[in-house]
Design a protein around this motif. Structure first.
Motif, mmCIF file in Angstrom:
data_model
loop_
_atom_site.group_PDB
_atom_site.id
_atom_site.type_symbol
_atom_site.label_atom_id
_atom_site.label_comp_id
_atom_site.label_asym_id
_atom_site.label_seq_id
_atom_site.Cartn_x
_atom_site.Cartn_y
_atom_site.Cartn_z
ATOM 1 N N UNK A 153 3.191 11.841 4.602
ATOM 2 C CA UNK A 153 4.297 10.956 4.196
ATOM 3 C C UNK A 153 4.199 10.541 2.731
ATOM 4 N N UNK A 154 3.003 10.590 2.154
ATOM 5 C CA UNK A 154 2.823 10.069 0.789
ATOM 6 C C UNK A 154 2.357 11.135 -0.210
ATOM 7 N N UNK A 155 2.145 12.355 0.266
ATOM 8 C CA UNK A 155 1.653 13.411 -0.627
ATOM 9 C C UNK A 155 0.210 13.204 -1.041
ATOM 10 N N UNK A 156 -0.561 12.496 -0.221
ATOM 11 C CA UNK A 156 -1.963 12.209 -0.576
ATOM 12 C C UNK A 156 -2.894 13.315 -0.076
ATOM 13 N N UNK A 157 -4.044 13.429 -0.742
ATOM 14 C CA UNK A 157 -5.125 14.297 -0.249
ATOM 15 C C UNK A 157 -5.972 13.522 0.747
ATOM 16 N N UNK A 158 -6.617 14.270 1.660
ATOM 17 C CA UNK A 158 -7.604 13.676 2.568
ATOM 18 C C UNK A 158 -8.977 14.095 2.065
ATOM 19 N N UNK A 159 -9.916 13.148 1.984
ATOM 20 C CA UNK A 159 -11.277 13.511 1.557
ATOM 21 C C UNK A 159 -12.307 12.817 2.437
ATOM 22 N N UNK A 160 -13.218 13.601 2.983
ATOM 23 C CA UNK A 160 -14.305 13.019 3.780
ATOM 24 C C UNK A 160 -15.350 12.463 2.819
ATOM 25 N N UNK A 162 0.845 -1.209 0.000
ATOM 26 C CA UNK A 162 0.000 0.000 0.000
ATOM 27 C C UNK A 162 0.872 1.248 0.000
ATOM 28 N N UNK A 163 1.932 1.228 0.804
ATOM 29 C CA UNK A 163 2.841 2.376 0.855
ATOM 30 C C UNK A 163 3.477 2.602 -0.516
ATOM 31 N N UNK A 164 3.909 1.505 -1.162
ATOM 32 C CA UNK A 164 4.537 1.633 -2.486
ATOM 33 C C UNK A 164 3.552 2.204 -3.503
ATOM 34 N N UNK A 165 2.293 1.720 -3.488
ATOM 35 C CA UNK A 165 1.264 2.250 -4.399
ATOM 36 C C UNK A 165 1.052 3.744 -4.172
ATOM 37 N N UNK A 166 0.957 4.146 -2.911
ATOM 38 C CA UNK A 166 0.686 5.559 -2.605
ATOM 39 C C UNK A 166 1.855 6.432 -3.070
ATOM 40 N N UNK A 167 3.094 5.924 -2.907
ATOM 41 C CA UNK A 167 4.264 6.713 -3.327
ATOM 42 C C UNK A 167 4.366 6.798 -4.851
ATOM 43 N N UNK A 220 -0.558 3.506 11.012
ATOM 44 C CA UNK A 220 0.824 3.884 11.353
ATOM 45 C C UNK A 220 1.865 2.990 10.672
ATOM 46 N N UNK A 221 1.507 1.725 10.445
ATOM 47 C CA UNK A 221 2.472 0.830 9.797
ATOM 48 C C UNK A 221 2.647 1.173 8.316
ATOM 49 N N UNK A 222 1.566 1.566 7.628
ATOM 50 C CA UNK A 222 1.719 2.003 6.224
ATOM 51 C C UNK A 222 2.615 3.247 6.206
ATOM 52 N N UNK A 223 2.404 4.146 7.158
ATOM 53 C CA UNK A 223 3.233 5.372 7.211
ATOM 54 C C UNK A 223 4.701 5.009 7.434
ATOM 55 N N UNK A 224 4.966 4.087 8.362
ATOM 56 C CA UNK A 224 6.360 3.679 8.608
ATOM 57 C C UNK A 224 6.990 3.130 7.334
ATOM 58 N N UNK A 225 6.227 2.293 6.620
ATOM 59 C CA UNK A 225 6.769 1.750 5.362
ATOM 60 C C UNK A 225 7.015 2.880 4.359
ATOM 61 N N UNK A 226 6.079 3.820 4.287
ATOM 62 C CA UNK A 226 6.227 4.924 3.317
ATOM 63 C C UNK A 226 7.461 5.762 3.652
ATOM 64 N N UNK A 227 7.693 6.013 4.928
ATOM 65 C CA UNK A 227 8.870 6.815 5.311
ATOM 66 C C UNK A 227 10.147 6.061 4.965
ATOM 67 N N UNK A 248 9.976 0.243 -6.081
ATOM 68 C CA UNK A 248 8.572 0.353 -5.645
ATOM 69 C C UNK A 248 7.690 -0.530 -6.527
ATOM 70 N N UNK A 249 7.979 -0.509 -7.828
ATOM 71 C CA UNK A 249 7.160 -1.334 -8.753
ATOM 72 C C UNK A 249 7.351 -2.822 -8.464
ATOM 73 N N UNK A 250 8.548 -3.201 -8.042
ATOM 74 C CA UNK A 250 8.786 -4.614 -7.700
ATOM 75 C C UNK A 250 7.952 -5.002 -6.474
ATOM 76 N N UNK A 251 7.903 -4.120 -5.474
ATOM 77 C CA UNK A 251 7.100 -4.414 -4.264
ATOM 78 C C UNK A 251 5.626 -4.598 -4.656
ATOM 79 N N UNK A 252 5.143 -3.696 -5.529
ATOM 80 C CA UNK A 252 3.747 -3.773 -5.971
ATOM 81 C C UNK A 252 3.508 -5.076 -6.741
ATOM 82 N N UNK A 253 4.423 -5.405 -7.647
ATOM 83 C CA UNK A 253 4.243 -6.602 -8.494
ATOM 84 C C UNK A 253 4.306 -7.891 -7.675
#
Ligand code: PTJ
Length: 259
Positions: free
Chosen positions: A107-114, A75-80, A217-224, A234-239
């Motif tokens: 950490x990932x440059x994502x937007x937050x949306x309610x 998930x972290x790799x996808x977001x990055x 928090x674990x996705x954030x740790x991976x993203x950092x 990153x593409x290898x992790x996703x694949x």
């Protein structure tokens, strides 16, 4: 006497819950949902959803299993890698992990949306304020100037420059119909849900079967940790991530795990 009877339901502040209590995390989660309902950010049905999640978490051993950690890394790799990642926030997410979602967005440059199942303008405003109190700058979801196709009116409302045009969306504790509709829009969908049999993780590209309190928090740790990684890595992790195995592992653990 069961463990559930040992801490009063009347605790006013979560600091009153003893951290060495054997069911600390469950009590904390229930308290946050209750506080969310009182604050007008969480729907009463959120309590029911939490109860369901808590039962699955109990069977999982209330820990992040290795396949969930793999999913959190993917998930972290996808977001990055994403051009426009968006983290969707509902009333349970806002009550349980508001500051943690803000940190993941940073950490990932994502937007937050309610984006709510039981949408009212009052709840949208209350959640936006709550996220700002936890450090968010911009929060999307107020415009609601686009619609997810094939979904009934209220639940389909999204921002045109938010979820509607996102390429990767994190949808925690999501309802199955909307998860399916987002999937049909061709988005890369990351779902956090403790029930591996629920439709939302079943349609997700990355199903994370873990408690949102541990998962975010674990996705954030991976993203950092992956922030400086090459795009190829990153593409290898996703694949290499296997969504079917992640779902099967979680189901196997729930059916046969030692309690
Ligand atoms: O705030 P709103 O109006 O958008 O409504 C939010 C809820 C959650 C009430 C709404 O989306 C809903 O009713 O969801 P469901 O269909 O009950 O699905 C929620 C899923 O989240 C269930 O599969 C639960 O097992 C799971 N879940 C509950 N608590 C957690 C969880 N998964 C991970 N971590 C949790 N803490």
């Amino acid at each position: 006497m069961s463990d559930y009877d040992t801490v009063s339901a009347d605790v006013e502040h979560e600091e009153e819950i003893p951290e060495d209590h054997p069911r600390y995390q469950d009590l904390l989660t229930r308290h946050r949902i209750e506080a969310g309902v009182e604050k007008g950010i969480t729907h009463l049905q959120g309590m029911h959803a939490e109860g369901r999640g808590s039962a699955f978490d109990y069977l999982l051993g209330e820990e992040t299993i290795p396949s969930a950690d793999d999913a959190e890394r993917a998930a972290a790799a996808h977001l990055l890698l994403a051009d426009h990642p968006v983290l969707s926030i509902n009333g349970n997410v806002a009550a349980l992990v508001p500051g943690e979602m803000v940190e993941l967005a940073e950490a990932t440059g994502a937007d937050l949306e309610v984006n709510l199942f039981n949408r009212t303008p009052e709840r949208i405003d209350a959640i936006v304020d709550h996220l700002r109190e936890h450090g968010a700058d911009e929060v999307k979801g107020l415009e609601a100037d686009a619609h997810i196709p094939n979904l009934d009116h209220e639940r389909s409302k999204v921002d045109a420059d938010g979820i509607y045009e996102a390429d990767v969306v994190l949808v925690p504790l999501e309802d199955g119909d909307r998860a399916e509709a987002l999937d049909e829009m061709g988005k890369t969908e990351i779902v956090i849900d403790l029930n591996p049999l629920s439709r939302s993780p079943q349609v997700a590209d990355v199903p994370i079967v873990d408690n949102i309190i541990r998962a975010v928090p674990n996705v954030t740790d991976h993203a950092l940790e992956l922030a400086g990684a090459d795009e190829a890595d990153l593409r290898t992790i996703v694949a290499n991530f296997d969504r079917e195995r992640a779902l099967e592992d979680a189901e196997e653990r729930i059916r046969s795990g030692e309690l």
